[in-house]
Design a protein around this motif. Structure first.
Motif, PDB file in Angstrom:
ATOM      1  N   ALA A  48      12.857  58.021  82.640  1.00  0.00           N
ATOM      2  CA  ALA A  48      11.726  58.915  82.916  1.00  0.00           C
ATOM      3  C   ALA A  48      10.762  58.977  81.732  1.00  0.00           C
ATOM      4  CB  ALA A  48      12.235  60.305  83.261  1.00  0.00           C
ATOM      5  N   ASN A  49      11.324  59.063  80.520  1.00  0.00           N
ATOM      6  CA  ASN A  49      10.489  59.193  79.322  1.00  0.00           C
ATOM      7  C   ASN A  49      10.319  57.870  78.568  1.00  0.00           C
ATOM      8  OD1 ASN A  49      10.128  62.047  79.589  1.00  0.00           O
ATOM      9  ND2 ASN A  49      12.234  62.313  78.859  1.00  0.00           N
ATOM     10  N   GLN A  50      10.944  56.794  79.085  1.00  0.00           N
ATOM     11  CA  GLN A  50      10.848  55.478  78.454  1.00  0.00           C
ATOM     12  C   GLN A  50      11.264  55.530  76.989  1.00  0.00           C
ATOM     13  OE1 GLN A  50      10.023  52.218  79.724  1.00  0.00           O
ATOM     14  NE2 GLN A  50      10.695  53.396  81.500  1.00  0.00           N
ATOM     15  N   LYS A  51      12.469  56.088  76.769  1.00  0.00           N
ATOM     16  CA  LYS A  51      13.037  56.174  75.427  1.00  0.00           C
ATOM     17  C   LYS A  51      14.447  55.617  75.434  1.00  0.00           C
ATOM     18  CE  LYS A  51      10.403  60.182  73.743  1.00  0.00           C
ATOM     19  NZ  LYS A  51      10.510  61.541  73.165  1.00  0.00           N
ATOM     20  N   ILE A  52      14.896  55.167  74.266  1.00  0.00           N
ATOM     21  CA  ILE A  52      16.243  54.654  74.101  1.00  0.00           C
ATOM     22  C   ILE A  52      16.957  55.476  73.039  1.00  0.00           C
ATOM     23  CG2 ILE A  52      15.503  52.900  72.421  1.00  0.00           C
ATOM     24  CD1 ILE A  52      17.711  51.084  73.545  1.00  0.00           C
ATOM     25  N   HIS A  53      18.247  55.766  73.283  1.00  0.00           N
ATOM     26  CA  HIS A  53      19.020  56.587  72.349  1.00  0.00           C
ATOM     27  C   HIS A  53      19.492  55.718  71.186  1.00  0.00           C
ATOM     28  CE1 HIS A  53      22.808  59.112  71.414  1.00  0.00           C
ATOM     29  NE2 HIS A  53      21.752  59.681  70.860  1.00  0.00           N
ATOM     30  N   ALA A  54      19.032  56.067  69.978  1.00  0.00           N
ATOM     31  CA  ALA A  54      19.403  55.305  68.785  1.00  0.00           C
ATOM     32  C   ALA A  54      20.704  55.788  68.171  1.00  0.00           C
ATOM     33  CB  ALA A  54      18.283  55.381  67.741  1.00  0.00           C
ATOM     34  N   GLY A  55      21.185  56.961  68.624  1.00  0.00           N
ATOM     35  CA  GLY A  55      22.422  57.516  68.073  1.00  0.00           C
ATOM     36  C   GLY A  55      22.185  58.857  67.400  1.00  0.00           C
ATOM     37  N   GLY A  56      23.171  59.757  67.555  1.00  0.00           N
ATOM     38  CA  GLY A  56      23.073  61.061  66.892  1.00  0.00           C
ATOM     39  C   GLY A  56      21.970  61.942  67.418  1.00  0.00           C
ATOM     40  N   GLY A  57      21.542  61.736  68.663  1.00  0.00           N
ATOM     41  CA  GLY A  57      20.468  62.539  69.224  1.00  0.00           C
ATOM     42  C   GLY A  57      19.075  62.093  68.796  1.00  0.00           C
TER      43      GLY A  57
END
Length: 241
Positions: A48-57
């Motif tokens: 939905a937001n076109q983001k990827i989780h890099a880790g640790g929030g």
């Protein structure tokens, strides 16, 4: 004389109140982790937001990750440096250091604030995710992951040097590569391959045959030499007659 009665809370009530406070704090921490996405796996994509989780929030724009992943980086150290710029920004890296200590490489270096440890861990985790995507060995992944701080320190030094010094350094590297390449070409020219020897032998054979052909043509074009004995015989014949 009136007696003052002091009532103490029972240990059971104190323990129950403390337990309720701890539970509330744990619930709040868990809610914060869920909201930030800290419990999600590294590499999870928020469509939905076109983001990827890099880790640790820590979240990163998917287009920034793809840009570093596909265009900018071929080696692990380059990926780590470029992804650190996307997570921290260039301005933050210029104003901070990895450990917060002053640099021993430069005199009169100013002590700078250290980088956010949470984001630093995110750089390490997303880099490990990328290296596994590249199907690198676990030994290499562990080795590069241990050098994340050193790679980011090199990137900070590169950003603080400025474009002119970086350009001089790059030109020097290009010149060294050009010199090395020219030496390799010269050495390769000195060494003749078996195919080259065959070609040279064929050329010499053609030159030999062409020389013989020239000689034959010259001999054919020569005028026949007159025989002196024939002329003498003709003179005798005329005198007799």
């Amino acid at each position: 004389m009136t007696a003052i009665i002091v009532r103490h809370k029972s240990p059971f009530l104190q323990l129950r109140n403390k337990k309720s406070d701890v539970n509330e704090e744990a619930k709040q921490n868990l809610a914060d982790k869920v909201n930030s996405g800290e419990l999600l796996p590294v590499g999870y994509v928020d469509v939905a937001n076109q983001k990827i989780h890099a880790g640790g929030g820590i979240w990163l724009l998917k287009r920034d990750y793809d840009f570093v992943k596909f265009r900018k980086s071929k080696r692990p150290e380059m990926f780590i440096k470029n992804i650190a710029v996307k997570i921290f920004s260039e301005e933050t890296l210029k104003q901070c250091s990895v450990t917060g200590e002053s640099s021993y490489a430069y005199k009169n270096s100013v002590k700078r604030p250290s980088l956010d440890m949470k984001k630093l861990n995110a750089v390490r985790e997303i880099s490990e995710y990328w290296m596994r995507f590249r199907k690198m060995s676990e030994h290499d992944i562990v080795q590069h992951s241990a050098n994340v701080g050193r790679y980011i320190g090199q990137k900070i030094a590169c950003l603080n040097r400025g474009p002119r010094k970086n350009l001089k350094r790059k030109n020097k590297q290009i010149n060294n590569q050009a010199k090395k390449k020219s030496k390799e070409e010269i050495s390769s020219e000195d060494e003749t391959s078996p195919d080259d020897e065959k070609i040279m032998e064929h050329d010499r054979t053609l030159e030999h045959f062409s020389g013989d052909a020239k000689k034959i043509i010259q001999e054919d074009n020569k005028e026949p030499e007159k025989d002196d004995t024939d002329e003498f015989d003709d003179e005798i014949f005329n005198t007799i007659n």
